[in-house]
Write a protein that holds these residues in place. Structure first.
Motif, mmCIF file in Angstrom:
data_model
loop_
_atom_site.group_PDB
_atom_site.id
_atom_site.type_symbol
_atom_site.label_atom_id
_atom_site.label_comp_id
_atom_site.label_asym_id
_atom_site.label_seq_id
_atom_site.Cartn_x
_atom_site.Cartn_y
_atom_site.Cartn_z
ATOM 1 N N GLN A 53 0.848 -1.188 0.000
ATOM 2 C CA GLN A 53 0.000 0.000 0.000
ATOM 3 C C GLN A 53 0.887 1.243 0.000
ATOM 4 O O GLN A 53 1.773 1.376 0.825
ATOM 5 C CB GLN A 53 -0.900 0.013 1.220
ATOM 6 N N LEU A 54 0.625 2.142 -0.971
ATOM 7 C CA LEU A 54 1.393 3.363 -1.042
ATOM 8 C C LEU A 54 1.010 4.301 0.099
ATOM 9 O O LEU A 54 -0.171 4.477 0.393
ATOM 10 C CB LEU A 54 1.134 4.067 -2.377
ATOM 11 N N GLN A 55 2.025 4.884 0.720
ATOM 12 C CA GLN A 55 1.751 5.726 1.871
ATOM 13 C C GLN A 55 2.811 6.803 2.000
ATOM 14 O O GLN A 55 3.978 6.581 1.718
ATOM 15 C CB GLN A 55 1.723 4.874 3.146
ATOM 16 N N PHE A 56 2.377 7.998 2.411
ATOM 17 C CA PHE A 56 3.280 9.091 2.752
ATOM 18 C C PHE A 56 3.065 9.438 4.216
ATOM 19 O O PHE A 56 1.929 9.551 4.657
ATOM 20 C CB PHE A 56 2.996 10.335 1.911
ATOM 21 N N VAL A 57 4.153 9.657 4.936
ATOM 22 C CA VAL A 57 4.050 10.091 6.321
ATOM 23 C C VAL A 57 4.906 11.329 6.494
ATOM 24 O O VAL A 57 6.136 11.276 6.368
ATOM 25 C CB VAL A 57 4.498 8.990 7.299
ATOM 26 N N GLU A 58 4.248 12.452 6.783
ATOM 27 C CA GLU A 58 4.955 13.703 7.014
ATOM 28 C C GLU A 58 5.242 13.865 8.507
ATOM 29 O O GLU A 58 4.442 13.435 9.347
ATOM 30 C CB GLU A 58 4.124 14.900 6.541
ATOM 31 N N SER A 59 6.359 14.509 8.816
ATOM 32 C CA SER A 59 6.714 14.774 10.210
ATOM 33 C C SER A 59 7.597 16.014 10.263
ATOM 34 O O SER A 59 8.076 16.494 9.232
ATOM 35 C CB SER A 59 7.427 13.577 10.828
ATOM 36 N N GLY A 60 7.802 16.513 11.472
ATOM 37 C CA GLY A 60 8.716 17.628 11.663
ATOM 38 C C GLY A 60 8.049 18.967 11.909
ATOM 39 O O GLY A 60 8.735 19.961 12.158
ATOM 40 N N GLY A 61 6.737 19.001 11.832
ATOM 41 C CA GLY A 61 6.050 20.256 12.077
ATOM 42 C C GLY A 61 6.088 20.635 13.548
ATOM 43 O O GLY A 61 6.561 19.874 14.393
ATOM 44 N N GLY A 62 5.583 21.830 13.836
ATOM 45 C CA GLY A 62 5.551 22.278 15.219
ATOM 46 C C GLY A 62 5.241 23.757 15.305
ATOM 47 O O GLY A 62 4.872 24.389 14.311
ATOM 48 N N LEU A 63 5.405 24.280 16.509
ATOM 49 C CA LEU A 63 5.167 25.704 16.766
ATOM 50 C C LEU A 63 6.511 26.403 16.925
ATOM 51 O O LEU A 63 7.325 25.977 17.760
ATOM 52 C CB LEU A 63 4.326 25.871 18.028
ATOM 53 N N VAL A 64 6.747 27.429 16.121
ATOM 54 C CA VAL A 64 7.998 28.185 16.213
ATOM 55 C C VAL A 64 7.694 29.672 16.168
ATOM 56 O O VAL A 64 6.623 30.082 15.706
ATOM 57 C CB VAL A 64 8.972 27.830 15.064
ATOM 58 N N ARG A 100 12.444 21.560 9.883
ATOM 59 C CA ARG A 100 12.768 20.649 8.786
ATOM 60 C C ARG A 100 11.700 19.581 8.735
ATOM 61 O O ARG A 100 11.556 18.779 9.671
ATOM 62 C CB ARG A 100 14.131 20.002 8.990
ATOM 63 N N LEU A 101 10.952 19.584 7.657
ATOM 64 C CA LEU A 101 9.905 18.594 7.466
ATOM 65 C C LEU A 101 10.467 17.383 6.728
ATOM 66 O O LEU A 101 11.323 17.521 5.861
ATOM 67 C CB LEU A 101 8.744 19.184 6.673
ATOM 68 N N SER A 102 9.942 16.222 7.064
ATOM 69 C CA SER A 102 10.304 14.985 6.377
ATOM 70 C C SER A 102 9.061 14.337 5.800
ATOM 71 O O SER A 102 7.975 14.448 6.370
ATOM 72 C CB SER A 102 10.984 14.013 7.343
ATOM 73 N N CYS A 103 9.259 13.650 4.692
ATOM 74 C CA CYS A 103 8.174 12.915 4.036
ATOM 75 C C CYS A 103 8.706 11.526 3.711
ATOM 76 O O CYS A 103 9.517 11.370 2.795
ATOM 77 C CB CYS A 103 7.745 13.637 2.772
ATOM 78 N N ALA A 104 8.264 10.548 4.463
ATOM 79 C CA ALA A 104 8.709 9.174 4.250
ATOM 80 C C ALA A 104 7.670 8.436 3.416
ATOM 81 O O ALA A 104 6.485 8.410 3.768
ATOM 82 C CB ALA A 104 8.904 8.476 5.586
#
Length: 129
Positions: free
Chosen positions: A1-12, A19-23
């Protein structure tokens, strides 16, 4: 199953960095143009930056040019978005997606031309003034 998982967001705070990541999983990104899009409350989703699979060419929206840098690591099957000098107007949910061998400018500037089969759930970026 194709999937994207974004991470790295937050409050600044304004002027800060993230730095955002997309796995990606379920397929190889090797032959895909990767795009970062964002959607702020009450606004349409817009293309922020795209990177090609072939020659590494990139596109940046005028609003982020000079502040954001997109990159990819095909070995890790992951894309990144380095965001510097963040502004309150960068506040949005950031999503990544990919299309096979698609021109970077078209994918980011006119996404309505394409059918995007898969999107991640996004990662929230909030920039305080």
């Amino acid at each position: 199953q194709l999937q994207f998982v974004e991470s790295g967001g937050g409050l600044v705070q304004s002027g800060g960095s993230l730095r955002l990541s997309c796995a990606a999983s379920g397929f190889s990104l090797d032959y895909y143009t990767i795009g970062w899009f964002r959607q702020a409350p009450g606004k349409e989703r817009e293309g922020v930056s795209c990177i090609s699979s072939s020659d590494g060419s990139t596109y940046y929206a005028d609003s982020v040019k000079g502040r954001f840098t997109i990159s990819r690591d095909n070995v890790k099957n992951t894309a990144y978005l380095q965001m510097n000098s963040l502004k309150p107007e960068d506040t949005a949910v950031y999503y990544c997606t990919a299309l096979r061998r698609t021109p970077v400018h078209a994918m980011c500037q006119v996404p309505a031309l394409y059918e995007f089969d898969y999107w991640g759930r996004g990662t929230q970026v909030a920039v305080s003034s």
